[in-house]
Motif scaffolding. Structure first.
Motif, PDB file in Angstrom:
ATOM      1  N   ASP A 267       0.835  -1.197   0.000  1.00 41.82           N
ATOM      2  CA  ASP A 267       0.000   0.000   0.000  1.00 41.82           C
ATOM      3  C   ASP A 267       0.875   1.255   0.000  1.00 41.82           C
ATOM      4  O   ASP A 267       1.812   1.361   0.788  1.00 41.82           O
ATOM      5  CB  ASP A 267      -0.917  -0.021   1.235  1.00 41.82           C
ATOM      6  N   THR A 268       0.572   2.212  -0.910  1.00 45.58           N
ATOM      7  CA  THR A 268       1.172   3.551  -0.864  1.00 45.58           C
ATOM      8  C   THR A 268       2.622   3.612  -1.367  1.00 45.58           C
ATOM      9  O   THR A 268       3.290   4.613  -1.179  1.00 45.58           O
ATOM     10  CB  THR A 268       1.089   4.127   0.582  1.00 45.58           C
ATOM     11  N   THR A 307      -6.789   3.863  -2.055  1.00 45.70           N
ATOM     12  CA  THR A 307      -6.818   2.435  -1.745  1.00 45.70           C
ATOM     13  C   THR A 307      -8.072   1.746  -2.269  1.00 45.70           C
ATOM     14  O   THR A 307      -7.994   0.751  -3.001  1.00 45.70           O
ATOM     15  CB  THR A 307      -6.762   2.249  -0.210  1.00 45.70           C
ATOM     16  N   ASN A 362      -4.969  -2.653   5.704  1.00 44.46           N
ATOM     17  CA  ASN A 362      -5.745  -1.440   5.433  1.00 44.46           C
ATOM     18  C   ASN A 362      -7.241  -1.666   5.659  1.00 44.46           C
ATOM     19  O   ASN A 362      -7.841  -2.587   5.110  1.00 44.46           O
ATOM     20  CB  ASN A 362      -5.500  -0.983   3.994  1.00 44.46           C
ATOM     21  N   ASP A 536      -1.070  -0.044  -4.683  1.00 44.35           N
ATOM     22  CA  ASP A 536      -2.363   0.488  -5.120  1.00 44.35           C
ATOM     23  C   ASP A 536      -2.264   1.923  -5.621  1.00 44.35           C
ATOM     24  O   ASP A 536      -3.057   2.361  -6.450  1.00 44.35           O
ATOM     25  CB  ASP A 536      -3.426   0.349  -4.016  1.00 44.35           C
ATOM     26  N   HIS A 537      -1.280   2.652  -5.098  1.00 40.75           N
ATOM     27  CA  HIS A 537      -1.069   4.051  -5.493  1.00 40.75           C
ATOM     28  C   HIS A 537       0.229   4.489  -4.859  1.00 40.75           C
ATOM     29  O   HIS A 537       0.786   3.768  -4.025  1.00 40.75           O
ATOM     30  CB  HIS A 537      -2.219   4.947  -5.013  1.00 40.75           C
ATOM     31  N   HIS A 549      -2.100  10.805  -0.225  1.00 44.19           N
ATOM     32  CA  HIS A 549      -2.637  10.440  -1.538  1.00 44.19           C
ATOM     33  C   HIS A 549      -4.120  10.771  -1.599  1.00 44.19           C
ATOM     34  O   HIS A 549      -4.754  11.027  -0.593  1.00 44.19           O
ATOM     35  CB  HIS A 549      -2.393   8.958  -1.817  1.00 44.19           C
ATOM     36  N   TYR A 712      -8.588   8.957   6.735  1.00 42.45           N
ATOM     37  CA  TYR A 712      -9.432   8.805   5.567  1.00 42.45           C
ATOM     38  C   TYR A 712     -10.703   9.636   5.675  1.00 42.45           C
ATOM     39  O   TYR A 712     -11.427   9.800   4.720  1.00 42.45           O
ATOM     40  CB  TYR A 712      -9.807   7.335   5.359  1.00 42.45           C
TER      41      TYR A 712
HETATM   42 ZN   LIG Z   1      -3.728   2.549  -0.369  1.00 45.85          ZN
END
Ligand SMILES: [Zn+2]
Length: 717
Positions: A267-268, A307, A362, A536-537, A549, A712
């Motif tokens: 992730d990230t 995500t 996550n 994912d990003h 993000h 988030y």
């Molecule tokens: Zn993510």
């Protein structure tokens, strides 16, 4: 031994005992409160042992500070009694003085550090009322009796924590996308507070005269230790690490059997922060080793910048506007679930007889968003957030700053399982599933979050790359982020610190991927397992006033890693042509011999005749956004080497991402033909987006709080 303060030594000693008892009661109440709110309400929130070690450290901090404050209060009582200002020889006076240090600390902390935050004013009022009550109690036997146990530290803690919680819930209820049960939770909590206060007064009048201070102190300390101890035991009672279970590994799969599949999402993680892609810091030695048996895709584009949306594209092989899992105000400001009628990779493989398991760090992987669909077993284990935003008015943050002088408290901010814990959970689950499934192949999914804000890799990974500072924490970094997002100069400490910890987190993830690969080899599963490693990003560190993000269509968020170890290492090398993460699901299906459903827009990564244009989308989400976000919604198309961005607000941009990968030189003014062609491509593509039914996304207060803790959900920020 009699509680008294006729002599200065007696007063100091008893004050210290009562102060330590009172403050540790408060610490235990904070932990109990956090546990009730976060731990026991959701089955997936399993306590981790490591967090209780931190709890023990916090408790010791309170004990020491409480003893010091209590000793001072005892000395003050000694002096005042000599001056005739307080009652003589009444244990209740020492109790009240010790409790006064606690209530006074909450008043000071709230006034000095928390004003402007949700719940600060109600907490401040309640704490000031307590200070006044305790001052009255110091001087009046009659009122001391009347208050009963109202000024017991447990009751003080319950009232102050409860008041803050009610205020926080009421603040959340004023936001969007909430379930109807927040109002109920507020009323229940208000009712519980009234019952607590009434019971403390009523019961206290009966019990307190027969309860000397020494027993009060001893009982309080014992109860605190018991509570912490029992929770510690709950944490320790978790299954042993996977290394033990590994002895019972499944037999190697027979040759020619359908391959296992393992999809790993870091992730990230930005592609350009991996040494696999040439980054100067060696963040990914294990991926480089795995790449010997794999195909490395050097120009992989994520379909989205957050995500939820990106994982949904990975799992469905569809662009966001087709699968539907993206932020959409006003009903789903934090994201809608994947459309119910869209098949996911896990569902499709499950239907083919695969055993399916997932372990994620996550929270967005949870069932409310549909990303766990098709998994027979899906685990999202989490620690109780001891220092989450919801408790910002209380004493823990100040206590943490104090502790930070002596020890590294960065791990206090971690709200997710770390990669090592994820591996333990995955290997344990895998062994269990393989034993139950016999010869069936498996589809495994792993999501690691150690490179995600607040960037807190465990030791020694936090010191692997220079830049760590003990004076910075999640709080200070968040304050920096708001400065950056406003368009002001990036604070000098932000990038060196964040990037050092981010890179350390990536290196930690890389090591744990190495552990998974070794675990597969140890079980004889490596050769016939297709391993996909991606992210994912990416992440922003101040570029274009962006942080973290979301709300941005640029390459720092969209250029991601993609490495595929095909079964039996059938393909290796580097692929330079651009590919999309929506291509992963069709490739996996092709490799397992399953049919690719017509819903999938991706193509197999092994199919040379892929589309020349790759799209990405970003939607306005409730995350911190920069002054430059221009509505924060955009569609982008890559037609190598060009990338064209159409913001929903109207702005258009063109970049050559081969010669200008950081998109610093905007070309739309000079390259009219490319602008026209790609503009038409995006417009034509947009016209094919299906109209979707309006989905409603309701979150429970508990889910809301967790998303908030992760940043988030904007909440009051
Ligand atoms: Zn993510």
């Amino acid at each position: 031994m009699r509680v008294a303060y006729g002599k200065v030594g007696q007063a100091g000693l008893w004050g210290a005992v009562l102060g330590a008892a009172g403050w540790s009661a408060y610490a235990a109440a904070e932990v109990v409160f956090a546990s009730l709110l976060f731990g026991f309400t959701r089955p997936y929130a399993v306590f981790r042992p490591w967090h209780w070690q931190l709890t023990g450290v916090l408790l010791m901090g309170y004990l020491v500070v409480g003893a010091a404050a209590g000793a001072l209060s005892g000395l003050a009582v000694f002096g005042l009694s000599r001056m005739g200002q307080v009652r003589k020889d009444s244990p209740a006076v020492l109790e009240a003085a010790a409790a006064l240090t606690l209530a006074g600390a909450v008043v000071w902390n709230t006034a000095a550090n928390a004003m402007g935050l949700t719940g600060a004013i109600p907490v401040l009022i309640a704490a000031v009322v307590y200070v006044l009550l305790l001052l009255v109690e110091l001087r009046s036997d009659v009122w001391s009796e009347r208050f009963g146990m109202l000024t017991n530290p447990w009751v003080i803690a319950g009232v102050l924590l409860g008041v803050e919680q009610v205020a926080d819930l009421m603040d959340m209820a004023s936001g969007q996308q909430l379930g109807g049960n927040i109002g109920l939770a507020v009323h229940l909590l208000e009712g519980a507070l009234i019952v607590l206060i009434a019971a403390a007064v009523w019961l206290g009048r009966k019990l307190r005269p027969g309860m000397p201070a020494v027993r009060w102190a001893g009982g309080t300390l014992a109860l605190g230790v018991l509570l912490i101890g029992s929770m510690e035991a709950m944490g320790m009672a978790r299954p042993a690490a996977a290394t033990v279970v590994a002895q019972s590994a499944a037999a190697p799969a027979p040759a020619g059997a359908r391959p296992n599949v393992l999809v790993i999402v870091m992730d990230t993680v930005r592609a350009d922060h991996l040494s696999l892609y040439g980054y100067e810091r060696d963040t990914s030695p294990n991926l480089k080793a795995l790449a010997q048996d794999s195909v490395v895709y050097t120009r992989a584009q994520s379909a989205a910048d957050i995500t939820l949306t990106s994982h949904a594209s990975l799992f469905t092989g569809m662009y966001p506007s087709w699968h539907g899992a993206y932020c959409k105000e006003p009903d789903a400001a934090y994201g809608r679930p994947v459309q119910k009628d869209v098949p996911t990779l896990a569902e499709l493989l499950r239907a083919q007889g695969y055993t399916t398991l997932g372990v994620a760090a996550n929270l967005y992987m949870r069932s409310a968003f549909g990303l766990d669909r098709g998994f027979q077993e899906f685990r999202i284990e989490r620690p109780v957030p001891l220092l989450s935003d919801e408790n910002r008015c209380q004493l823990r943050r100040q206590m943490r700053r104090l502790l930070n002088l002596a020890i590294d408290t960065a791990q206090f901010d971690r709200l997710n399982s770390n990669a090592e814990e994820i591996d333990d959970q995955f290997l344990t689950t895998l062994d269990g599933r393989l034993q139950a499934a016999g010869q069936a192949p498996f589809f495994g999914f792993i999501n690691y979050m150690d490179a995600h804000f607040p960037y807190i890799p465990p030791s020694p990974w936090d010191r692997k790359f220079p830049g760590k500072s003990s004076t910075l924490s999640k709080d200070t970094l968040e304050a920096d982020q708001y400065v950056i997002a406003k368009g002001e100069t990036i604070p000098a400490e932000y990038q060196p610190y964040c990037i050092s910890q981010y890179d350390g987190g990536i290196a930690f993830i890389d090591a744990q991927i190495g552990r998974i690969v070794a675990g597969l080899k140890q079980r004889g599963l490596y050769d016939n397992t297709m391993i996909v490693v991606t992210s994912d990003h990416g992440e922003a560190f101040g570029e274009r006033h962006n942080v973290e993000h979301g709300n941005s269509p640029y390459q720092n968020l969209l250029h991601v890693a993609l490495l595929v170890k095909y079964p039996k290492g059938a393909h290796t090398g580097r692929v330079e042509s651009p590919v999309s993460l929506i291509d992963v699901a069709p490739t996996v299906l092709q490799q397992t011999g399953a049919a690719v459903p017509g819903t999938m827009q991706g193509r197999s990564l092994l199919d040379a005749s892929g589309p020349a244009q790759i799209f990405s989308e970003t939607f306005h989400c409730q995350v911190i956004q920069s002054v430059a976000c221009d509505g924060c919604g955009a569609r982008a198309v890559v037609a190598w080497p060009y990338k064209y961005i159409a913001f929903l607000q109207g702005r258009r941009q063109l970049f050559n991402i081969e010669s200008d990968p950081n998109e610093n030189r905007e070309l739309s003014g000079t390259m009219a033909a490319e602008v026209s062609d790609l503009g038409q491509a995006v417009t034509a593509w947009g016209k094919t987006i299906p109209k979707q039914s309006v989905q409603q996304m309701k979150l429970s207060p508990d889910e809301m709080k967790r998303l908030k803790s992760l940043g988030y959900v904007g909440g009051g920020k």
